[in-house]
Design a protein around this motif. Structure first.
Motif, PDB file in Angstrom:
ATOM      1  N   GLY A  42       0.817  -1.221   0.000  1.00  0.00           N
ATOM      2  CA  GLY A  42       0.000   0.000   0.000  1.00  0.00           C
ATOM      3  C   GLY A  42       0.841   1.258   0.000  1.00  0.00           C
ATOM      4  N   VAL A  43       0.237   2.345  -0.462  1.00  0.00           N
ATOM      5  CA  VAL A  43       0.844   3.683  -0.414  1.00  0.00           C
ATOM      6  C   VAL A  43      -0.209   4.668   0.086  1.00  0.00           C
ATOM      7  N   ILE A  44       0.252   5.715   0.719  1.00  0.00           N
ATOM      8  CA  ILE A  44      -0.655   6.710   1.287  1.00  0.00           C
ATOM      9  C   ILE A  44      -0.940   7.819   0.276  1.00  0.00           C
ATOM     10  N   PHE A  45      -2.229   8.125   0.124  1.00  0.00           N
ATOM     11  CA  PHE A  45      -2.641   9.303  -0.635  1.00  0.00           C
ATOM     12  C   PHE A  45      -2.975  10.399   0.371  1.00  0.00           C
TER      13      PHE A  45
ATOM     14  N   GLY B 244      -0.643  14.547  -2.552  1.00  0.00           N
ATOM     15  CA  GLY B 244      -1.170  13.344  -3.194  1.00  0.00           C
ATOM     16  C   GLY B 244      -0.405  12.103  -2.747  1.00  0.00           C
ATOM     17  N   ILE B 245       0.001  11.273  -3.692  1.00  0.00           N
ATOM     18  CA  ILE B 245       0.675  10.022  -3.372  1.00  0.00           C
ATOM     19  C   ILE B 245       2.020  10.300  -2.690  1.00  0.00           C
ATOM     20  N   ASN B 246       2.216   9.674  -1.539  1.00  0.00           N
ATOM     21  CA  ASN B 246       3.504   9.757  -0.849  1.00  0.00           C
ATOM     22  C   ASN B 246       4.414   8.672  -1.442  1.00  0.00           C
ATOM     23  N   THR B 247       5.436   9.097  -2.173  1.00  0.00           N
ATOM     24  CA  THR B 247       6.308   8.142  -2.869  1.00  0.00           C
ATOM     25  C   THR B 247       7.504   7.703  -2.026  1.00  0.00           C
ATOM     26  N   ASP B 248       7.592   8.203  -0.799  1.00  0.00           N
ATOM     27  CA  ASP B 248       8.752   7.890   0.037  1.00  0.00           C
ATOM     28  C   ASP B 248       8.662   6.540   0.717  1.00  0.00           C
ATOM     29  N   LYS B 249       7.462   6.019   0.893  1.00  0.00           N
ATOM     30  CA  LYS B 249       7.315   4.790   1.660  1.00  0.00           C
ATOM     31  C   LYS B 249       6.215   3.915   1.092  1.00  0.00           C
ATOM     32  N   SER B 250       6.501   2.603   1.063  1.00  0.00           N
ATOM     33  CA  SER B 250       5.489   1.601   0.704  1.00  0.00           C
ATOM     34  C   SER B 250       5.199   0.764   1.950  1.00  0.00           C
ATOM     35  N   TYR B 251       3.949   0.391   2.129  1.00  0.00           N
ATOM     36  CA  TYR B 251       3.523  -0.339   3.330  1.00  0.00           C
ATOM     37  C   TYR B 251       3.269  -1.798   2.981  1.00  0.00           C
ATOM     38  N   GLY B 252       3.803  -2.686   3.819  1.00  0.00           N
ATOM     39  CA  GLY B 252       3.651  -4.118   3.577  1.00  0.00           C
ATOM     40  C   GLY B 252       2.443  -4.709   4.269  1.00  0.00           C
ATOM     41  N   GLU B 253       2.396  -6.024   4.313  1.00  0.00           N
ATOM     42  CA  GLU B 253       1.272  -6.745   4.895  1.00  0.00           C
ATOM     43  C   GLU B 253       1.114  -6.419   6.383  1.00  0.00           C
TER      44      GLU B 253
ATOM     45  N   ASN C  71      -6.473  10.949   5.257  1.00  0.00           N
ATOM     46  CA  ASN C  71      -5.675  10.332   4.192  1.00  0.00           C
ATOM     47  C   ASN C  71      -6.302   9.011   3.749  1.00  0.00           C
ATOM     48  N   LYS C  72      -5.781   8.444   2.659  1.00  0.00           N
ATOM     49  CA  LYS C  72      -6.319   7.201   2.102  1.00  0.00           C
ATOM     50  C   LYS C  72      -5.172   6.251   1.785  1.00  0.00           C
ATOM     51  N   MET C  73      -5.356   4.994   2.178  1.00  0.00           N
ATOM     52  CA  MET C  73      -4.373   3.969   1.836  1.00  0.00           C
ATOM     53  C   MET C  73      -4.817   3.275   0.543  1.00  0.00           C
ATOM     54  N   ILE C  74      -3.967   3.338  -0.473  1.00  0.00           N
ATOM     55  CA  ILE C  74      -4.233   2.647  -1.738  1.00  0.00           C
ATOM     56  C   ILE C  74      -3.511   1.302  -1.694  1.00  0.00           C
ATOM     57  N   VAL C  75      -4.266   0.233  -1.812  1.00  0.00           N
ATOM     58  CA  VAL C  75      -3.712  -1.114  -1.697  1.00  0.00           C
ATOM     59  C   VAL C  75      -3.732  -1.793  -3.066  1.00  0.00           C
TER      60      VAL C  75
ATOM     61  N   GLY D 161       4.687   3.588  -4.962  1.00  0.00           N
ATOM     62  CA  GLY D 161       4.161   4.954  -4.977  1.00  0.00           C
ATOM     63  C   GLY D 161       4.466   5.671  -6.273  1.00  0.00           C
ATOM     64  N   LEU D 162       5.704   5.542  -6.765  1.00  0.00           N
ATOM     65  CA  LEU D 162       6.072   6.176  -8.032  1.00  0.00           C
ATOM     66  C   LEU D 162       5.287   5.579  -9.196  1.00  0.00           C
ATOM     67  N   LEU D 163       5.063   4.272  -9.162  1.00  0.00           N
ATOM     68  CA  LEU D 163       4.309   3.625 -10.232  1.00  0.00           C
ATOM     69  C   LEU D 163       2.885   4.166 -10.296  1.00  0.00           C
ATOM     70  N   ILE D 164       2.216   4.228  -9.144  1.00  0.00           N
ATOM     71  CA  ILE D 164       0.835   4.711  -9.125  1.00  0.00           C
ATOM     72  C   ILE D 164       0.770   6.205  -9.427  1.00  0.00           C
ATOM     73  N   LYS D 165       1.727   6.957  -8.942  1.00  0.00           N
ATOM     74  CA  LYS D 165       1.716   8.404  -9.155  1.00  0.00           C
ATOM     75  C   LYS D 165       1.923   8.760 -10.630  1.00  0.00           C
ATOM     76  N   THR D 166       2.805   7.999 -11.320  1.00  0.00           N
ATOM     77  CA  THR D 166       3.108   8.316 -12.719  1.00  0.00           C
ATOM     78  C   THR D 166       2.169   7.635 -13.706  1.00  0.00           C
ATOM     79  N   LYS D 167       1.666   6.432 -13.355  1.00  0.00           N
ATOM     80  CA  LYS D 167       0.850   5.684 -14.313  1.00  0.00           C
ATOM     81  C   LYS D 167      -0.588   5.467 -13.861  1.00  0.00           C
TER      82      LYS D 167
END
Length: 276
Positions: A41-44, A50-59, A68-72, A110-116
């Motif tokens: 997940g990444v935080i919006f 918008g998308i926080n590209t600094d950190k990805s959240y695991g299981e 805020n919103k967690m995009i999973v 985060g970068l993937l979702i933010k750019t694509k």
């Protein structure tokens, strides 16, 4: 007769505390996210960039700010299948059924979702696969596509897709070409040609086998002839006479024979009579 009235006495400010507790429960429920197995997940940040590209959240269990919103998204290896209409090297239209295995880069989710965008398969993966398939299939004839070039085509498509998606935060692991559909007339012609080639190879194999067997028999016969010639040259009359005498003597020792020597046979060999 006086009526007794029951009065409910709440502590001072009790209603206010109940409201606060209910609000806290609602906020807490909206601030908790559980990320399942094979997901990330990444935080919006609604009030941020918008998308926080600094950190990805695991299981597991996570707490986020209620605004805020967690995009999973799935981060384990996945596959998609598709049927594409492409042209062979001679311009014939063929249908290629294929499957591709891929996974997003967890640390760059985060970068993937933010750019694509969240639908990055449609935005990024599908165009790359179609472009690679058209480019690679366009190098081969229908016969090569149908028969001997399947594994080479798969590797070439994979190489091109990986080149296109380089630095795009999406990893492609494997490409499988499951079926190549040709027009019925072309398919029948190719199958007939392949059958004739197979029959020709089988006939050539049988001829080669028969030729080798004939050569083996010839060599064997020549060897036996040479051996017999050498043996005949070595067997003189004197040697044959000596061998005959030795055999006669051995035979005369048999308890079931009565030896009677009368004269001699041809070449001076004794004759034994009187076997019981």
């Amino acid at each position: 007769m006086a009526n007794n009235q029951m009065e409910l006495n709440f502590p001072k400010g009790g209603v206010f505390l109940v409201i606060i507790a209910v609000a806290a429960i609602i906020l807490f429920s909206k601030s908790t996210v559980t990320i399942g197995p094979g997901e990330g997940g990444v935080i919006f940040e609604t009030l941020g960039d918008g998308i926080n590209t600094d950190k990805s959240y695991g299981e597991g269990f996570h707490i986020v700010a209620p605004w805020n919103k967690m995009i999973v998204r799935k981060i384990r290896q996945q596959s998609i299948s598709d049927e594409m209409n492409v042209l062979s090297v001679n311009g014939l239209e063929v249908k290629v059924n294929g499957t591709i295995w891929y996974k997003p880069e967890f640390e760059n989710l985060g970068l993937l979702i933010k750019t694509k965008g969240e639908d990055y398969e449609r935005e990024l993966l599908d165009p790359a696969i179609n472009a690679a398939a058209r480019s690679v299939v366009g190098r081969y004839t229908p016969e090569q596509l149908y028969s001997s070039k399947r594994d080479v085509i798969e590797q070439e498509i994979l190489d091109e897709v990986q080149t296109v998606l380089k630095d795009q935060y999406l990893i492609v692991k494997r490409v499988l070409v499951e079926d190549v559909k040709l027009p019925p007339t072309i398919r029948t012609a190719i199958e007939t040609k392949l059958k004739q080639e197979q029959e020709s190879l089988e006939y050539e194999f049988r001829l080669a086998k028969a030729k080798k067997e004939a050569e083996r028999q010839k060599i064997d016969a020549e060897g036996k002839a040479i051996a017999n010639k050498i043996l005949s040259a070595s067997l003189t009359d004197k040697i044959l006479q000596e061998k005959g005498i030795e055999a006669t003597l051995e035979l005369s020792k048999s308890p079931n024979s009565k030896v009677v020597l009368i004269g001699s046979g041809k070449s001076g060999m004794p004759i034994i009579l009187g076997n019981q």
